[in-house]
Design a protein around this motif. Structure first.
Motif, short mmCIF file in Angstrom:
data_model
loop_
_atom_site.label_atom_id
_atom_site.label_comp_id
_atom_site.label_asym_id
_atom_site.label_seq_id
_atom_site.Cartn_x
_atom_site.Cartn_y
_atom_site.Cartn_z
N LEU A 145 41.47 42.58 44.63
CA LEU A 145 40.42 43.52 45.02
C LEU A 145 39.09 42.83 45.21
CD1 LEU A 145 41.18 46.51 42.67
CD2 LEU A 145 41.59 46.38 45.11
N ASP A 193 34.45 46.43 48.93
CA ASP A 193 34.34 47.77 48.36
C ASP A 193 34.61 47.80 46.86
OD1 ASP A 193 33.69 48.84 50.71
OD2 ASP A 193 35.62 49.83 51.09
N PHE A 194 35.44 46.88 46.38
CA PHE A 194 35.83 46.94 44.99
C PHE A 194 35.39 45.70 44.21
CE2 PHE A 194 38.90 49.64 47.21
CZ PHE A 194 38.68 50.82 46.53
N SER A 195 34.32 45.06 44.68
CA SER A 195 33.95 43.79 44.08
C SER A 195 33.60 43.92 42.60
CB SER A 195 32.79 43.18 44.84
OG SER A 195 31.69 44.07 44.79
N ASP A 196 33.10 45.07 42.18
CA ASP A 196 32.76 45.18 40.76
C ASP A 196 33.76 46.03 39.98
OD1 ASP A 196 32.13 47.62 41.76
OD2 ASP A 196 30.21 47.79 40.73
N THR A 197 34.95 46.20 40.56
CA THR A 197 35.97 46.98 39.89
C THR A 197 36.84 46.09 39.01
OG1 THR A 197 36.03 48.46 41.77
CG2 THR A 197 37.92 48.55 40.30
N LEU A 246 40.31 46.09 36.85
CA LEU A 246 41.52 46.88 36.74
C LEU A 246 42.68 45.94 36.48
CD1 LEU A 246 43.15 49.53 37.23
CD2 LEU A 246 43.18 48.93 39.61
N LEU A 300 39.82 48.83 32.49
CA LEU A 300 39.48 49.50 33.74
C LEU A 300 37.97 49.70 33.74
CD1 LEU A 300 40.10 51.40 36.15
CD2 LEU A 300 40.70 53.12 34.50
N PHE A 310 34.18 50.20 36.34
CA PHE A 310 33.45 50.21 37.60
C PHE A 310 32.04 49.74 37.29
CE2 PHE A 310 36.66 53.54 37.98
CZ PHE A 310 37.37 53.05 39.06
#
Lengths: 769, 265
Positions: free
Chosen positions: A276, A281-285, A287, A317, A319
């Motif tokens: 990711l 879009d998910f660079s700081d997600t 998981l 998990l 954000f």
């Protein structure tokens, strides 16, 4: 009375009373020659006396007592070469069997330890999974999974698309006792249910018992899933692992001192989040999950052995820094096995288990944490006694000290705001005895009794509610005993063998459950809470009656079974409508109590050997609940109610290198509550509901394929490739259906279906050296 | 939680697909929907509508000619006048702090009653606005602001609040409520959590704080939490817990009113 005494005596003494012959005992262990692993369920048969098979217990130990004489013993275990020994029995003998992996056996053999086990074993509703076989079945993301494979068995239903949660014979997802090396696992799933906590590299054996469990198991209403970790190769070092698209695994095992002690350590981590990171879009997600299984054992002498095993797993998990959830299980088991003499076996276990979650929300300079834990200390002692070939006993006790901290929302920035809920402690005890007795070559029975107690322990205040209104409260001093519940749980099953190919079995079992999972969501949620029986919550009770017909044909190549069951459930817990489960000062004020009933018919046909193996399972069932305060007190379909459930599984061994497998799954929609009208409040369209769970989700079906290529062995190095395609024809199965105003036309409302997986291909490379 | 789960699922599956489907939903008998509000020092308003079937257009039938009355604690009863179709208003009776009111609605032979107590007002002293740390996916930092209403919760448990937020005059339609299960007797430290209502630099924000009684809090809490659908974190849906007896949907609330505005800078 005299007659009863005689029956009890003859059961206890068995054949030794009836034939005053001199008797001797053969005992020992059954192991894999290459790895030294004990083989659970490997069987020794005495050729001269039909129906005298004795299976090795969960530690590979067996014991047979026979009159003096000459015998031919045959030891069998599926997937291994048969061993025969001729003996002269004139004293007690210790015979250990070392099985060699069957070289000629290129085809797969499924789930059985003995050719005619389907007919001869007394236990009903029990299935043992072959871990080797699981690896060939198609699975989502190529991640082989015990919990997903058991969902292909009759009477076991998946909790949803790609979900490792399961329902057994109408019971809830929390009514399955999931054991890993005897330690209860409270949340057996990772990533909100898409993966199970069981890393199949570390697992030796898994058995599911659908409600008719023997008296040595207890504490959950619907099923037992007993998972055993491997001990580790005590002869040579071995490394194995796998690289998949979403996760990788690595296991190392070997002797510490050759044939005296060994270890096994196995780890797994997913890396979806690393993929990711590539996407903006998910660079700081965050998981991911990881888990670690470790085990070591040491043989003190030839009759005593200790084991230490542990599991640690965590999901993370997040954000950015705004929101983070992490949860996981930890278990540890210390065991001492002792062969007291040729007829007595003892096992002592000290077990620790915990589950915790933490949920953190940050807004500006303020942050809140919601955390909860459940911790258990568990002591088990079991004796196994094998007085004769026809008779074996298990008895023992189990004491568990529970410490449950319910979810409290805590402000990290302003401690004065906190209203931390006090932890609750409870003491759970059980004593049991279980006897397996072959009354005659045709008739055998397993029966037992389990006495259980649950005591609320002091250190906090317990409120008593009547319809959600507090009527009284009990302040218990630390260390004092509060309310105690006692229960008697009889367990019975009978097997009548009509002829070598047909048998009829019947069973009854009562189970009780004192830990209740409060879940108001329809999928596995890490923040679901466990609560113990208390002044308001009574122990859940299930009574299950079952009857089955079992048939083998074509020289035991095919097995057929038909089982029917009726289960009644008492003291089921549910939330009242609109319950505030996160912040209510006492969650017990938000509960409702009711009962349930479930009944069904399960069919299964298996082909156990040959180039083509597989099974078909079909379940027809109904599951209902009745709770005062829900659905106007009328019976309604439980959310796991599913009328038809069909699974087809096939494995075809094309050549020694290639095998193909396929699954087809079809089930009718689960019960669900859909709106039957709509109205407006505060300018928002709001839905109006009438009967609970009166609608159905659309029917579900899916076809999966998998191909496994086993590369020819190079020295010690073995490897294989597994290719799989999940949902081959791209069926859009409904995961959720939501209702909302139509985006383009606000004068209408629409039903929106979300489906998850459409054609999920995956590749996994497995190796071993 | 539901939104989080949806996000997680979409991340795990990398692709999930949504489509509108046709469902043959059960129809139901039309029910009455009553929205009764008795604000502090203002006239009471009662709106009466009816439910329609799911497949119908969003035209909710208005109930005309109902007999609507409100009775105060000392037994004074006033019949409300239908000022426009389906909207009934008092002419004299205004809500007062600490007082209990009884609503009665008679329509087509049905009688519905409800009771609500206006709590004592808790002083709203202002708004604190700060930058949100919740960055949307793809952004390194957030340019959204969050609003903290400033008030001190009274010591006794059971204080409940509803907030109505507007941004440059535009109303946020989401239901924002709080109670003192957390932070009882303390200065408020929780921000207004509203999805799809971004507040940016330069916006003028107005927050109306209403002190509501517990049954009304329960109504809005359950309205918010149990309208979820199906698996994936949704709860089993049901109708919100209403304080109206007689089988009507909706609520009757007597509440205090205070408003504060601030410009984000």
């Amino acid at each position: 009375m005299a007659k009863l005494k005689f029956i009890i005596l003859s059961v206890l003494m068995s054949s030794s009373m009836l034939f005053a012959q001199e008797k001797f005992t053969i005992s020992g262990t059954m192991r894999d020659k290459a790895t030294g692993e004990e083989l659970i369920g490997a069987t020794v048969v005495v050729k001269e006396i039909p129906n005298t098979g004795k299976a090795a217990n969960e530690y590979g130990f067996y014991s047979i007592t026979l009159p003096k004489g000459n015998y031919t013993l045959r030891a069998t275990y599926i997937g291994y070469n048969e061993i025969e020994k001729t003996i002269t029995l004139d004293k007690n003998l210790k015979i250990d069997w070392e099985f060699e992996s069957g070289k000629q056996l290129q085809e797969v053999v499924i789930k059985a330890t003995k050719d005619d086990e389907n007919i001869t074993k007394t236990a009903m509703g029990t299935e043992k999974l072959d871990i080797k076989e699981i690896s060939k079945l198609p699975v989502i993301f190529g991640e082989k999974d015990v919990l997903k494979t058991i969902q292909l068995l009759p009477g076991v239903k998946s909790a949803g698309e790609g979900n490792s949660g399961f329902y057994v014979r109408g019971g809830g997802a929390d009514q399955n006792l999931i054991l890993l090396d005897e330690a209860p696992v409270y949340n057996a799933s990772h990533l909100l249910g898409f993966f199970s906590t069981f890393n199949s590299d570390a697992i030796k054996d898994a058995t599911i018992i659908k409600g008719n469990s023997p008296a040595n198991y207890g504490g959950r209403l619907s099923s037992v899933l007993d998972v055993r970790m491997r001990e580790g190769n005590d002869k040579e070092f071995q490394t194995s692992g796998g690289i998949g698209i979403i996760s990788s695994r690595l296991a190392v095992e070997g002797p510490i001192q050759k044939e005296k002690s060994s270890f096994m350590i196995s780890g797994r981590r997913t890396y979806v989040d690393q993929l990711l990171k590539a996407s903006e879009d998910f660079s700081d997600t965050k998981l991911y999950f990881y888990d670690l299984n470790a085990k070591a054992n040491y043989r003190i002498n030839k009759n005593n052995r200790v084991f230490l095993s542990g599991y640690f797993g965590r999901d993370v998990l997040g954000f950015g820094n705004a929101l983070g959830i992490d949860w996981g299980n930890r278990t540890g088991t210390l065991r001492w096995n002792s062969i007291i003499n040729s007829k007595w076996f003892s096992n002592t276990s000290l077990i620790y288990s915990d589950y915790s979650y933490q949920f953190k929300v940050t807004g500006g300079e303020n942050s809140f944490v919601n955390q909860s834990t459940i911790k258990d200390w568990n002591l088990k002692q079991e004796f196994q006694f094998f007085p004769s070939t026809r008779n074996s006993w298990r008895f023992g006790f189990n004491s568990i000290y529970h410490n449950i901290t319910p979810g409290s929302l805590i402000s990290e920035t302003d401690e004065s705001e906190n209203n931390v809920k006090e932890g609750r402690k409870a003491f759970e005890n059980a004593i049991y005895a279980q006897n397996t007795f072959s009354v005659s070559p045709k008739f055998s029975m397993d029966y037992g009794l389990r006495l259980t107690s649950w005591s609320v322990l002091g250190g906090t205040t317990y409120n008593i509610y009547n319809n959600g209104i507090k009527t009284d409260s009990v302040v218990l001093a630390d260390g004092s005993f509060g309310k105690t519940y006692f229960n008697i749980e009889p367990r019975l099953s009978f097997n009548y063998i009509l002829n070598p190919k047909n048998s009829i079995k019947a069973g009854y079992a009562r189970n009780t459950q004192n830990l209740h999972l409060l879940s108001n969501s329809t999928s596995s949620n890490p923040t679901d809470q466990w609560v113990g029986s208390s002044y308001n919550i009574k122990p859940g009770i299930s009574d299950q009656f079952s009857l089955g017909y079992f048939k083998n044909f074509a020289e035991n190549k095919y097995e057929f079974s038909a089982e029917t069951y009726y289960k009644s459930l008492q003291n089921q817990v549910d939330y009242k409508n609109g319950a505030d489960i996160q912040t209510a000062p006492d969650v017990e004020s938000e509960l409702l109590f009711g009962k349930g009933r479930a009944y069904g018919l399960e069919f299964s046909i298996k082909k156990k050997s040959g180039k083509f193996t597989g099974w078909v399972s079909y379940t027809l069932s109904k599951t209902e609940r009745q709770v005062d305060g829900i659905n106007e007190g009328n019976w309604y379909a439980a959310r796991q109610d599913r009328t038809h459930d069909l699974a087809l599984v096939g494995i075809y061994q094309i050549s020694p290198k290639w095998s193909l497998s396929s699954n087809f799954i079809y089930y009718t929609g689960d019960a669900v509550t859909f709106p039957s009208g709509k109205y407006e409040v505060g300018g928002n369209t709001t839905f109006y509901y009438t009967d609970r769970n009166a609608s159905r989700m659309p029917n579900y079906h899916r076809l999966d394929f998998s191909a496994t290529y086993e590369k020819p062995r190079k020295g010690k190095y073995q490897s294989s490739w597994n290719f799989s395609l999940y949902n081959a024809y791209g069926r859009e199965n409904a995961y959720t259906i939501t209702f909302e105003d139509n985006e383009n036309d606000p004068t209408r409302t629409s039903a929106i279906q979300t489906s998850l997986f459409k054609w999920v291909p995956s590749v996994t490379y497995n190796f071993k050296f | 939680m539901k939104k989080i789960i949806t996000m997680v699922i979409s991340v795990i599956t990398l692709s999930s697909c949504e489509k509108e489907i046709e469902l043959d939903l059960n129809s139901s008998n039309s029910k009455y929907v009553i929205e009764g509000e008795m604000p502090q020092n203002e006239l009471a308003t009662v709106k009466i509508t009816k439910t329609v079937n799911f497949s119908d257009l969003n035209n909710f039938p208005i109930v005309k000619g109902a007999i609507v009355t409100i009775t105060d604690e000392i037994g004074t009863t006033e019949q409300l006048i239908e000022t426009s179709t389906g909207i009934y208003k008092t002419q004299k009776l205004k809500g007062g702090e600490g007082k209990t009111y009884t609503l009665s609605v008679k329509a087509d032979g049905n009688t519905f009653t409800a009771k609500s107590t206006m709590p004592k007002a808790v002083k709203l002293t202002g708004l604190k606005i700060s930058l949100s740390s919740f960055a949307p996916p793809g952004a390194f930092s957030s340019d959204n602001y969050i609003v903290f209403p400033q008030f001190i919760d009274p010591p006794q448990l059971g204080n409940s609040y509803r907030f109505i937020q507007t941004r440059n005059g535009e109303l946020d339609k989401s239901i924002i409520i709080a109670n003192d299960n957390i932070g009882n007797g303390q200065p408020n430290s929780r921000f207004i959590f509203s999805q799809n209502f971004d507040i940016k630099l330069g916006d003028e924000v107005t927050v109306e704080m209403r002190c509501i009684d517990v049954p009304v809090y329960d109504y809005f809490f359950s309205l918010n939490s149990i309208q979820g659908n199906g698996p994936g974190g949704g709860t089993t849906p049901s109708n919100p817990v209403s304080n109206i007896s007689g089988g009507a949907l909706g609520y009757f609330s007597a509440f205090t009113v205070q408003k504060v505005s601030a410009v984000v800078k």
